[in-house]
Design an enzyme around this catalytic site. Sequence first.
Site, PDB file in Angstrom:
ATOM      1  N   ASP A 166      -0.137  -4.920   6.921  1.00  0.00           N
ATOM      2  CA  ASP A 166       0.222  -4.927   5.503  1.00  0.00           C
ATOM      3  C   ASP A 166       0.451  -6.378   5.096  1.00  0.00           C
ATOM      4  O   ASP A 166       1.478  -6.973   5.430  1.00  0.00           O
ATOM      5  CB  ASP A 166       1.489  -4.098   5.266  1.00  0.00           C
TER       6      ASP A 166
ATOM      7  N   HIS B 110       2.570  -6.164   0.636  1.00  0.00           N
ATOM      8  CA  HIS B 110       3.997  -6.001   0.341  1.00  0.00           C
ATOM      9  C   HIS B 110       4.810  -7.056   1.097  1.00  0.00           C
ATOM     10  O   HIS B 110       4.262  -7.821   1.882  1.00  0.00           O
ATOM     11  CB  HIS B 110       4.439  -4.582   0.708  1.00  0.00           C
TER      12      HIS B 110
ATOM     13  N   SER C 268       3.510  -0.330  -6.369  1.00  0.00           N
ATOM     14  CA  SER C 268       4.407  -0.470  -5.220  1.00  0.00           C
ATOM     15  C   SER C 268       5.104  -1.827  -5.181  1.00  0.00           C
ATOM     16  O   SER C 268       6.106  -1.990  -4.488  1.00  0.00           O
ATOM     17  CB  SER C 268       3.630  -0.250  -3.917  1.00  0.00           C
TER      18      SER C 268
END
Length: 420
Positions: free
Chosen positions: A390, A393, A140
């Site tokens: 998160d 990311h 990702s």
Amino acid sequence: SPFNDHQPYSLSKKLLHCTVCAILPLALFRLYFYPHLPQFSHDQLSYTHPSVTSQEEEIANETSCDYSNGKWVPDKIGPLYNGTTCGTIKDGQNCISHGRPDLGYLYWRWKPKACKLPRFDPKIFLQLFRNRNLAFVGDSMARNQLESLLCMLATASASNLVYRDGDDKKFRRWNIDSHNISISIYWSPFLVKGVEKSSDGPNSNKLYLDRVDERWAADMDHMDMLVLSIGHWFLHPAVYFEGDSVLGCHYCPGLNYTEIGFYDVLRKALKTTLKTITERRGVSGHGVDVILTTFSPSHFEGEWDKAGACPKTKPYRKGEKLLEGMDAEMRKIEIEEVEYTKAKANQIKGLRLEALDVTQLSLMRPDGHPGPYMYPFPFANGVQESVQNDCVHWCLPGPIDTWNEILLQVMKKWSGGLRR
């Protein structure tokens, strides 16, 4: 006459005497008022046109800069795009539209210690990549970097989504028709063949370390540049295979396999991947550009009242956060494998490899993650007891845009500097 014979000589003496008389007062005046004369080296005395010098310096900067060593400095200009001007931002990274209140994280620039990192110029990128195919392959973080690049390029030229495999957006391709450019993303979190764990199957991944993942490698002949990114998925429980034999496993209680550290496994996966690229594209005479983006650290803070959050709102200052432990080891393995392959592939025409070393600059940006704003307005109903964060990311726009600024500098270096 004797007079005529000595006339030229007498005239020369008179002229010399007059010249000395004229220069001496000027020299004394200069020395009195400006006693420190400039010191010139031999190099300074050889004149070069200023434009030539600046071009040579720019090319030297592009070819020799260590972009991994530097610090974050305040920047008033801010990002090239925002969440409303770019339509390809993954929902979970669109921090502004999800209500993140502090926007200070947008106003920092990476400043390398020994050289300049120019702002991203989408027109130069499009010019250098005309008629070529670019593929991001990996986890990702590869997708995060791809979406950052598409947003930056969209400020100069629109891209059209021309292929999508499934609803999970793991295999996609865009075309930029103005320059006949194709940009793809291939989901392959190990680069080698892997079977991901499923909710109704075993609680561990399976990795086949001696063969690449053909979901991306089958298309290798159509790729002009590969940007690879792996790391985080190697921390998950997994069983490792070579051929049909089990080598061991990582965190697999209940299975009677030898525990193997994931560092060795990451190295094997990279060796297999880079060797396969070299064999398929290098030996055939059809070279390819390969970029390996190094490991990007996460910033979870585990204090009792933050429950795995990343609450910081500013970058770390230089020296405040050291690159150590797992982050340093993952980066080290990736750099070493790129350098090893570069040395072996040195004689192969058209095959170019480079590590995009972003580990240190990413480590210093604990403020750049979505945190709780991976979801829209997480505190709309007041502060919740626990909110998922998160801290892996990166917000778009955000620090990850810097990765693509450095990527463009590598491309400029490979093209022999700007086409002036």
